[in-house]
Design an enzyme around this catalytic site. Sequence first.
Site, PDB file in Angstrom:
ATOM      1  CE  LYS A  52      -5.791  -0.553  -1.217  1.00 48.78           C
ATOM      2  NZ  LYS A  52      -4.649   0.209  -0.678  1.00 48.78           N
TER       3      LYS A  52
ATOM      4  CB  THR B  33      -0.386  10.998   1.691  1.00 49.17           C
ATOM      5  OG1 THR B  33      -0.782   9.646   1.693  1.00 49.17           O
ATOM      6  CG2 THR B  33       0.776  11.212   0.768  1.00 49.17           C
TER       7      THR B  33
ATOM      8  CB  SER C 199      -2.138   3.153  -4.072  1.00 53.85           C
ATOM      9  OG  SER C 199      -2.638   4.354  -3.521  1.00 53.85           O
ATOM     10  CB  ALA C 200      -7.446   3.465  -2.302  1.00 58.12           C
TER      11      ALA C 200
ATOM     12  CD  GLU D 165      -3.789  -1.373   2.755  1.00 63.61           C
ATOM     13  OE1 GLU D 165      -3.858  -0.566   3.692  1.00 63.61           O
ATOM     14  OE2 GLU D 165      -4.144  -1.084   1.616  1.00 63.61           O
ATOM     15  CG  ASP D 166      -2.130   2.638   6.352  1.00 61.99           C
ATOM     16  OD1 ASP D 166      -2.349   2.255   5.191  1.00 61.99           O
ATOM     17  OD2 ASP D 166      -2.508   3.735   6.792  1.00 61.99           O
TER      18      ASP D 166
ATOM     19  CE  LYS E 283      -4.531   7.164   8.903  1.00 61.30           C
ATOM     20  NZ  LYS E 283      -3.675   6.739  10.025  1.00 61.30           N
TER      21      LYS E 283
ATOM     22  CG  ASP F  64      -1.663   1.208   1.465  1.00 57.59           C
ATOM     23  OD1 ASP F  64      -2.276   1.681   0.501  1.00 57.59           O
ATOM     24  OD2 ASP F  64      -1.676   1.723   2.600  1.00 57.59           O
ATOM     25  CG  LEU F  65       1.604   5.726  -1.829  1.00 54.00           C
ATOM     26  CD1 LEU F  65       3.121   5.545  -1.900  1.00 54.00           C
ATOM     27  CD2 LEU F  65       1.094   6.442  -3.086  1.00 54.00           C
ATOM     28  CG  ASP F  66      -1.704   7.600   0.490  1.00 53.17           C
ATOM     29  OD1 ASP F  66      -0.610   8.015   0.114  1.00 53.17           O
ATOM     30  OD2 ASP F  66      -2.764   7.829  -0.097  1.00 53.17           O
TER      31      ASP F  66
HETATM   32  P1  B16 Z   1      -6.877  10.145  -3.834  1.00 49.62           P
HETATM   33  P2  B16 Z   1      -3.742   4.084  -0.124  1.00 49.62           P
HETATM   34  C1  B16 Z   1      -5.652   5.992  -0.164  1.00 49.62           C
HETATM   35  O1  B16 Z   1      -4.386   5.531  -0.503  1.00 49.62           O
HETATM   36  C2  B16 Z   1      -5.669   6.781   1.122  1.00 49.62           C
HETATM   37  O2  B16 Z   1      -5.356   5.939   2.222  1.00 49.62           O
HETATM   38  C3  B16 Z   1      -7.037   7.343   1.352  1.00 49.62           C
HETATM   39  O3  B16 Z   1      -7.074   8.096   2.540  1.00 49.62           O
HETATM   40  C4  B16 Z   1      -7.425   8.211   0.149  1.00 49.62           C
HETATM   41  O4  B16 Z   1      -8.738   8.712   0.316  1.00 49.62           O
HETATM   42  C5  B16 Z   1      -7.353   7.363  -1.110  1.00 49.62           C
HETATM   43  O5  B16 Z   1      -6.054   6.851  -1.239  1.00 49.62           O
HETATM   44  C6  B16 Z   1      -7.738   8.128  -2.349  1.00 49.62           C
HETATM   45  O6  B16 Z   1      -6.764   9.081  -2.627  1.00 49.62           O
HETATM   46  O7  B16 Z   1      -7.893  11.154  -3.452  1.00 49.62           O
HETATM   47  O8  B16 Z   1      -5.469  10.670  -3.925  1.00 49.62           O
HETATM   48  O9  B16 Z   1      -7.275   9.374  -5.076  1.00 49.62           O
HETATM   49  O10 B16 Z   1      -3.629   4.055   1.379  1.00 49.62           O
HETATM   50  O11 B16 Z   1      -4.644   3.010  -0.677  1.00 49.62           O
HETATM   51  O12 B16 Z   1      -2.406   4.142  -0.821  1.00 49.62           O
HETATM   52 MG    MG Z   2      -2.926   3.172   3.309  1.00 50.87          MG
END
Ligand code: B16
Ligand code: MG
Length: 229
Positions: free
Chosen positions: A149, A21, A118-119, A173-174, A49, A13-15
């Site tokens: 997710k 972030t 990543s989402a 994942e976090d 998240k 996962d990224l964030d």
């Molecule tokens: P964006 P991840 C997710 O990334 C974040 O955890 C989540 O808080 C955020 O709403 C989502 O990406 C969408 O991000 O608005 O930049 O498309 O944790 O899956 O890497």
């Molecule tokens: Mg995350």
Amino acid sequence: MNHEPRPSAFIFDLDGVITDTAELHYVAWRALALDLGIAFGEQDNEQLKGLSRMDSLERLLALGTQQFGAGEKLAMAERKNTHYLALVEKMTPADLLPGALDALHSARAAGCGVALASASKNAALVLERLGIARVFDHVVDSNHIRNSKPHPEVFLAAARALGAAPQDCVGIEDAVAGVQAIRAAGMFAVGVGNARVLLAADQVIADLRHFVPSNYLRGMHRLRWVNET
Ligand code: B16
Ligand code: MG
């Protein structure tokens, strides 16, 4: 890019795992909430998240009483994203979380496939800012999938791109929704954060400084790890 099948693979996962972030998302969502007269605190942000941008917006709006149409919601999401991107522009490699770079390089050194799941639709930009875009064999983000997710799609797509069977993959994942996605994909789930929160993870570590890729290489899908934190 390496398209050869690998014996095992790591899907990050990224964030919240590679970089934090969440704080930047929080600043941008809080500004929108303030404009709308909605009280929005850190606990509320915690619930977002791992969720997609539109799912996050729906959660935020549910904290208020006003109803909005689809067009208004899209405009709000766009406004939040513009603010968020301005914050991302200031990111540098110094924003990598402790242990992240070592974990990625160790996974590669062990001969494993390395992918991102990543989402975030902004994942590619964040990787560029962090200087690690080339470390990954594949990057799968919300631009490539239909289901967010906790649906397993993003992790399954990453495994497919790596040529790895899901049971030979470790997902990291976090977020609760992310851990659920990894388990639903049939992968070994490493949670990064609090074991009392990430209850569905096979193993929980505090951060990537505790992540040793070579530990997972033999029979990882048969192991059940004891939570460490
Ligand atoms: P964006 P991840 C997710 O990334 C974040 O955890 C989540 O808080 C955020 O709403 C989502 O990406 C969408 O991000 O608005 O930049 O498309 O944790 O899956 O890497
Ligand atoms: Mg995350």
